[in-house]
Design an enzyme around this catalytic site. Sequence first.
Site, PDB file in Angstrom:
ATOM      1  N   GLU A 293       0.827  -1.214   0.000  1.00 16.71           N
ATOM      2  CA  GLU A 293       0.000   0.000   0.000  1.00 16.71           C
ATOM      3  C   GLU A 293       0.857   1.258   0.000  1.00 16.71           C
ATOM      4  O   GLU A 293       0.754   2.091   0.910  1.00 16.71           O
ATOM      5  CB  GLU A 293      -0.914   0.010   1.233  1.00 16.71           C
ATOM      6  CG  GLU A 293      -1.802  -1.203   1.379  1.00 16.71           C
ATOM      7  CD  GLU A 293      -2.554  -1.241   2.724  1.00 16.71           C
ATOM      8  OE1 GLU A 293      -2.301  -0.353   3.571  1.00 16.71           O
ATOM      9  OE2 GLU A 293      -3.371  -2.144   2.903  1.00 16.71           O
ATOM     10  N   PRO A 294       1.713   1.437  -0.982  1.00 14.82           N
ATOM     11  CA  PRO A 294       2.567   2.623  -0.961  1.00 14.82           C
ATOM     12  C   PRO A 294       1.777   3.899  -1.266  1.00 14.82           C
ATOM     13  O   PRO A 294       0.862   3.887  -2.088  1.00 14.82           O
ATOM     14  CB  PRO A 294       3.583   2.348  -2.076  1.00 14.82           C
ATOM     15  CG  PRO A 294       2.875   1.431  -3.019  1.00 14.82           C
ATOM     16  CD  PRO A 294       1.932   0.612  -2.185  1.00 14.82           C
ATOM     17  N   ARG A 296       3.260   7.701  -0.128  1.00 15.12           N
ATOM     18  CA  ARG A 296       4.264   8.757  -0.217  1.00 15.12           C
ATOM     19  C   ARG A 296       5.313   8.530  -1.301  1.00 15.12           C
ATOM     20  O   ARG A 296       5.628   9.417  -2.080  1.00 15.12           O
ATOM     21  CB  ARG A 296       4.956   8.873   1.133  1.00 15.12           C
ATOM     22  CG  ARG A 296       6.012   9.950   1.194  1.00 15.12           C
ATOM     23  CD  ARG A 296       6.904   9.810   2.426  1.00 15.12           C
ATOM     24  NE  ARG A 296       6.205   9.392   3.608  1.00 15.12           N
ATOM     25  CZ  ARG A 296       5.769  10.201   4.572  1.00 15.12           C
ATOM     26  NH1 ARG A 296       5.977  11.488   4.477  1.00 15.12           N
ATOM     27  NH2 ARG A 296       5.138   9.716   5.620  1.00 15.12           N
ATOM     28  N   ARG A 332       3.471  19.876   6.965  1.00 14.09           N
ATOM     29  CA  ARG A 332       4.437  18.865   7.396  1.00 14.09           C
ATOM     30  C   ARG A 332       5.609  19.431   8.215  1.00 14.09           C
ATOM     31  O   ARG A 332       5.980  18.833   9.215  1.00 14.09           O
ATOM     32  CB  ARG A 332       4.952  18.048   6.200  1.00 14.09           C
ATOM     33  CG  ARG A 332       3.826  17.320   5.441  1.00 14.09           C
ATOM     34  CD  ARG A 332       4.332  16.261   4.491  1.00 14.09           C
ATOM     35  NE  ARG A 332       4.845  15.117   5.222  1.00 14.09           N
ATOM     36  CZ  ARG A 332       6.097  14.896   5.461  1.00 14.09           C
ATOM     37  NH1 ARG A 332       7.018  15.719   4.986  1.00 14.09           N
ATOM     38  NH2 ARG A 332       6.468  13.864   6.175  1.00 14.09           N
ATOM     39  N   TYR A 336       5.499  17.706  11.781  1.00  9.56           N
ATOM     40  CA  TYR A 336       6.460  16.609  11.971  1.00  9.56           C
ATOM     41  C   TYR A 336       7.912  17.086  11.999  1.00  9.56           C
ATOM     42  O   TYR A 336       8.817  16.261  12.042  1.00  9.56           O
ATOM     43  CB  TYR A 336       6.353  15.583  10.842  1.00  9.56           C
ATOM     44  CG  TYR A 336       4.962  15.160  10.472  1.00  9.56           C
ATOM     45  CD1 TYR A 336       4.183  14.416  11.353  1.00  9.56           C
ATOM     46  CD2 TYR A 336       4.436  15.480   9.225  1.00  9.56           C
ATOM     47  CE1 TYR A 336       2.908  14.018  10.999  1.00  9.56           C
ATOM     48  CE2 TYR A 336       3.167  15.073   8.860  1.00  9.56           C
ATOM     49  CZ  TYR A 336       2.405  14.342   9.755  1.00  9.56           C
ATOM     50  OH  TYR A 336       1.152  13.952   9.400  1.00  9.56           O
ATOM     51  N   CYS A 362      -0.753  33.502  11.047  1.00  9.31           N
ATOM     52  CA  CYS A 362      -0.440  34.104  12.353  1.00  9.31           C
ATOM     53  C   CYS A 362      -0.160  33.052  13.417  1.00  9.31           C
ATOM     54  O   CYS A 362      -0.958  32.858  14.334  1.00  9.31           O
ATOM     55  CB  CYS A 362      -1.588  35.008  12.763  1.00  9.31           C
ATOM     56  SG  CYS A 362      -1.830  36.289  11.539  1.00  9.31           S
ATOM     57  N   GLU A 363       0.926  32.362  13.279  1.00  7.08           N
ATOM     58  CA  GLU A 363       1.371  31.375  14.259  1.00  7.08           C
ATOM     59  C   GLU A 363       2.873  31.219  14.108  1.00  7.08           C
ATOM     60  O   GLU A 363       3.373  31.183  12.988  1.00  7.08           O
ATOM     61  CB  GLU A 363       0.774  29.990  13.964  1.00  7.08           C
ATOM     62  CG  GLU A 363      -0.655  29.869  14.331  1.00  7.08           C
ATOM     63  CD  GLU A 363      -1.029  28.458  14.754  1.00  7.08           C
ATOM     64  OE1 GLU A 363      -0.178  27.752  15.324  1.00  7.08           O
ATOM     65  OE2 GLU A 363      -2.174  28.108  14.503  1.00  7.08           O
ATOM     66  N   TYR A 391       1.001  14.145   0.986  1.00  8.89           N
ATOM     67  CA  TYR A 391       0.583  14.765   2.248  1.00  8.89           C
ATOM     68  C   TYR A 391       0.847  16.268   2.246  1.00  8.89           C
ATOM     69  O   TYR A 391       1.132  16.857   3.271  1.00  8.89           O
ATOM     70  CB  TYR A 391       1.255  14.085   3.445  1.00  8.89           C
ATOM     71  CG  TYR A 391       1.040  12.588   3.457  1.00  8.89           C
ATOM     72  CD1 TYR A 391      -0.217  12.062   3.715  1.00  8.89           C
ATOM     73  CD2 TYR A 391       2.080  11.706   3.163  1.00  8.89           C
ATOM     74  CE1 TYR A 391      -0.432  10.689   3.698  1.00  8.89           C
ATOM     75  CE2 TYR A 391       1.874  10.335   3.145  1.00  8.89           C
ATOM     76  CZ  TYR A 391       0.622   9.838   3.413  1.00  8.89           C
ATOM     77  OH  TYR A 391       0.409   8.486   3.392  1.00  8.89           O
TER      78      TYR A 391
HETATM   79  N1  LLP Z   1      -1.718   2.082   4.374  1.00  9.47           N
HETATM   80  C1  LLP Z   1      -2.273   2.527   5.524  1.00  9.47           C
HETATM   81  C2  LLP Z   1      -3.219   1.694   6.231  1.00  9.47           C
HETATM   82  C3  LLP Z   1      -1.910   3.797   6.009  1.00  9.47           C
HETATM   83  O1  LLP Z   1      -2.443   4.251   7.139  1.00  9.47           O
HETATM   84  C4  LLP Z   1      -0.982   4.589   5.275  1.00  9.47           C
HETATM   85  C5  LLP Z   1      -0.587   5.908   5.760  1.00  9.47           C
HETATM   86  C6  LLP Z   1      -0.464   4.068   4.081  1.00  9.47           C
HETATM   87  C7  LLP Z   1      -0.854   2.814   3.664  1.00  9.47           C
HETATM   88  C8  LLP Z   1       0.497   4.823   3.216  1.00  9.47           C
HETATM   89  O2  LLP Z   1       1.667   5.173   3.863  1.00  9.47           O
HETATM   90  P1  LLP Z   1       2.853   5.872   3.042  1.00  9.47           P
HETATM   91  O3  LLP Z   1       3.362   4.871   2.053  1.00  9.47           O
HETATM   92  O4  LLP Z   1       2.291   7.064   2.361  1.00  9.47           O
HETATM   93  O5  LLP Z   1       3.823   6.236   4.084  1.00  9.47           O
HETATM   94  N2  LLP Z   1       0.688  12.657   7.055  1.00  9.47           N
HETATM   95  C9  LLP Z   1       1.903  11.925   7.305  1.00  9.47           C
HETATM   96  C10 LLP Z   1       1.802  10.487   6.853  1.00  9.47           C
HETATM   97  C11 LLP Z   1       0.646   9.738   7.481  1.00  9.47           C
HETATM   98  C12 LLP Z   1       0.504   8.355   6.937  1.00  9.47           C
HETATM   99  C13 LLP Z   1      -0.729   7.713   7.390  1.00  9.47           C
HETATM  100  N3  LLP Z   1      -0.958   6.412   6.877  1.00  9.47           N
HETATM  101  C14 LLP Z   1       3.058  12.658   6.650  1.00  9.47           C
HETATM  102  O6  LLP Z   1       2.841  13.695   6.028  1.00  9.47           O
HETATM  103  O7  LLP Z   1       4.217  12.246   6.779  1.00  9.47           O
END
Ligand code: LLP
Length: 433
Positions: A293-294, A296, A332, A336, A362-363, A391
């Site tokens: 499930e990629p 990012r 982000r 983070y 304004c933060e 994201y």
């Molecule tokens: N599968 C599930 C069940 C997930 O919860 C997520 C991400 C993914 C796949 C995909 O993950 P990725 O490959 O994109 O890392 N907002 C944060 C990232 C939160 C990810 C949440 N879940 C950021 O900007 O770093």
Amino acid sequence: MSARAIAYRRGRLFIEDVPAERIAEAVGTPTYVYSALEILCRYRAFEEAFIAREHLLCYALKANPNRAICRLLAREGAGADIVSVGELKRALGAGVPPDRIVFSGVGKTDEELGAALRAGILAVNVESSEEAQRLESMARRLGRRAPFAVRLNPDVDGGTHAHVTTGRAGTKFGVPMAEAAAIYRRARGGSRLDAVGVQCHIGSQITKTGPYRAAMKTLLAIVDAAAGMGLRLQYADIGGGMGIVYDRAIPRGSAASEAMVAADKGRDLAPRRLAEVLLPALKFRPGLKLLLEPGRCLVGPAGVLLTRMLYRKEGGKKRFVVVDAAMNDLIRPALYGARHPIVPVRPRKGALRAADVVGPVCESADFLAKGRRLPPLEPGDALAVLQAGAYGFSMSSQYNSRPRAAEVLVEGSSFRVVRNRETFADIVRHEKA
Ligand code: LLP
């Protein structure tokens, strides 16, 4: 693998064959710009890495749900990893076949479970015993079967930021081994639940293979436990989370920008490296399909946020570069501490100087970078915040009554707006005075 779709040519930043400046002029700023080629290259690199085994890549829509991007990936054959009925509609609308859609999330409502069953998706990833129960009653109400996978909490530490750690005991995600076994037991004879797989997602922005190896081991233990109950699971879904290195990704070709390359803090988790640990683990499991499930890593490096410098200012021994993009556009860094590279679209010659790059919100948390070494800049200069395709827009808001940015997709030498910049009317649309 990088297509180098975002690179300098003769001192100007290009997105494929389009100068970034041209987009900033035509569409305004702030604007998210994505390279279709880079997304496709990244997707194909994944496909190639896992070619030796039956697999399915379910693109995690939450990273960037824009319809044009979903469509691009759907056309390549991608499935979808969704977390809401909204994402279900987006995936179906983009042409993802329902039997390539998996649905995660700890809080699915009846509406969402019902919509998923009616659409005929591959599996609902159930995250609690109560959800499994709710799913079964929904299936009974609709006169359907409910294919599901248990989302396992493998208690593996992805070694990533606390906000995106999901695979440890004590996070809200998934269920522990014993509860997973109990849920599968429910799915035997007489139930409307069809156990089709097992899933986990250990976190996001993981750059090491060890956590994946450990998680796969746990998934396979579940596959065996289910087999012991007479349930033959069709697939193991290792989730997403493959990390990219944010602060190293400076496009080549400009002396100034190359001087800005920050310390090398590691490597992207390339699909090939992941395949090297996952494929051997599955060697003696013929017939067990692999799901990934990629999110990012497919879209992050394919996108930039274009912004323009408004002002320079100094205060308390600090230099500030004030730009027209803010934390509502890209949260982000504030949320983070993410370090997105920021480069001028047309770097001027001169010494690099450190500055905080901040927006108009304004933060004090409204910054895009802190203490970043940048070449000389003048008000009006366009800058590109790199690695912003994932994201970025999807987490943006209208905070401070700022309309959300436009989105542009580049394909070769052409570009098109794939989401209009919001207007004030969009901001107040649902309000009543
Ligand atoms: N599968 C599930 C069940 C997930 O919860 C997520 C991400 C993914 C796949 C995909 O993950 P990725 O490959 O994109 O890392 N907002 C944060 C990232 C939160 C990810 C949440 N879940 C950021 O900007 O770093």
